[in-house]
Design an enzyme around this catalytic site. Structure first.
Site, mmCIF file in Angstrom:
data_model
loop_
_atom_site.group_PDB
_atom_site.id
_atom_site.type_symbol
_atom_site.label_atom_id
_atom_site.label_comp_id
_atom_site.label_asym_id
_atom_site.label_seq_id
_atom_site.Cartn_x
_atom_site.Cartn_y
_atom_site.Cartn_z
ATOM 1 N N LEU B 36 0.738 -1.165 0.162
ATOM 2 C CA LEU B 36 0.158 0.027 -0.081
ATOM 3 C C LEU B 36 0.801 1.311 0.012
ATOM 4 O O LEU B 36 1.990 1.357 0.616
ATOM 5 C CB LEU B 36 -0.709 -0.021 1.241
ATOM 6 C CG LEU B 36 -1.851 -0.994 1.323
ATOM 7 C CD1 LEU B 36 -2.596 -1.054 2.890
ATOM 8 C CD2 LEU B 36 -2.994 -0.812 0.188
ATOM 9 N N GLY B 38 2.401 4.323 1.591
ATOM 10 C CA GLY B 38 2.736 4.617 3.038
ATOM 11 C C GLY B 38 3.305 3.252 3.627
ATOM 12 O O GLY B 38 3.377 3.421 4.961
ATOM 13 N N LYS B 41 7.666 1.017 0.949
ATOM 14 C CA LYS B 41 8.343 0.363 0.053
ATOM 15 C C LYS B 41 9.573 1.170 -0.317
ATOM 16 O O LYS B 41 10.755 0.493 -0.456
ATOM 17 C CB LYS B 41 7.344 0.131 -1.027
ATOM 18 C CG LYS B 41 6.191 -0.340 -0.850
ATOM 19 C CD LYS B 41 5.410 -0.514 -2.252
ATOM 20 C CE LYS B 41 4.755 0.911 -2.634
ATOM 21 N NZ LYS B 41 3.979 1.545 -1.621
ATOM 22 N N SER B 109 2.010 -1.077 -7.277
ATOM 23 C CA SER B 109 1.739 -2.578 -8.203
ATOM 24 C C SER B 109 0.565 -3.308 -7.505
ATOM 25 O O SER B 109 0.774 -4.528 -7.116
ATOM 26 C CB SER B 109 2.866 -3.103 -8.441
ATOM 27 O OG SER B 109 3.630 -3.477 -7.089
#
Lengths: 207, 207
Positions: B36, B38, B41, B109
């Site tokens: 998600l 936040g 990543k 993604s």
């Protein structure tokens, strides 16, 4: 992540182009080979890459072999698609530049506007245009991929030099006469330019 | 070029991925961070890159910062455009893989289909999916870019987790709990995976 999230808003890249350049001992640049089909762009780019690699440089060649069916696999040969093709190659080359890699691109890229657009994507000095100059008669006689024959037979439309223009570079950083000079001579000229521009320092032994 | 043209039909790349891997002492892979907005990543990808760089690896991070306004600058957020966005990132990552670079990608993604398409672009073992798992409540509370607030206010449509689905990875190579564990813990887990899979050998001193 719990510890970091309280004060880290956005974690910027800490491994920068400058750090990479210091470690590898060479600067990075986009070597943009342009010229007619059969002028020897890809051959020259790979020969230069081999020489750079032997000196310990980080390198990569973008050419039809690894781009046409991949990143640009959805594009055809209309003027609009050719423009988008060059744009994407330019953007990909810019990423390699940031990654500390000397990137060599080998595409006809016949239009001044498209090449200028890539030049404007990056900082002054990052884009080095290498015009692979060869008379069309020589390229057509070589016809390594049989494309000129097909173009003459009308099987390929908008073929550069036959049914679509090639716009000579106005002020390329280098002109190599790939129609008359040997591969070694042309490759040496490219390497010399990189030394003169400070992309490469004095030759060192590869590890 | 005159000397070469008589018998060289097509000059293939001599600097292969395998040669680059032998020289750098590490294999290459695509580390595909998904999760998600936040979830952390990009922060995690940059932390892992820093650790890899310190070990002497060739690395690069593809994320919104260097792709959204460049290679994918012509794309919006429709389903079709998001699919094309991931496709191009996958193709760019594949080029870095060939260039001997461990490439880390940090994009939401959200769709399994798109991630699977990238996995299928490369050889088995080259695509390592890292699911950055964090409850949406945590991501929304962080809201580092203020996007959740805008999405709740209806100012952003098709926002993953709010008005568009996030499809959990089915068999990711690694799950990191970025909602609860520290950045260091998560980064260590990624490095450990790379060692276990033989991408990295035993730690060595950076030059």
């Amino acid at each position: 992540m719990s510890k970091a999230s309280s004060n880290v808003v956005w974690h910027h890249a800490t491994v920068t182009r400058e750090r990479r350049e210091r470690r590898t001992g060479h600067k990075t640049a986009i070597l943009w080979f342009t010229g007619l089909s059969g002028a020897g762009k890809s051959t020259l780019a790979h020969a230069v890459e081999e020489a750079l690699y032997a000196r310990g440089c980080n390198t990569f060649v973008l050419d039809g072999d690894n781009v046409r069916h991949g990143l640009c696999g959805d594009l055809g040969f209309s003027e609009e698609d050719r423009q988008e093709n060059i744009r994407r190659i330019g953007e990909a080359a810019k990423l390699f530049l940031e990654a500390g890699v000397i990137v060599l691109t080998a595409f006809i890229s016949p239009f001044r506007r498209d090449r200028r657009a890539v030049r404007n994507l990056v900082m002054h000095g990052d884009f080095l245009e290498v015009y692979c100059k060869a008379p069309i008669e020589v390229c057509e006689e070589r016809d390594v991929k049989g494309l000129y024959k097909k173009a003459r037979a009308g099987l390929i439309k908008d073929f550069t030099g036959i049914s679509s223009p090639y716009e000579d570079p106005v002020n390329p950083e280098l002109i190599v006469n790939t129609g008359t000079d040997s591969l070694e001579t042309c490759a040496d000229q490219v390497i010399k330019m990189l030394e003169e521009r400070g992309i490469l320092s004095a030759p060192k032994v590869s590890n």
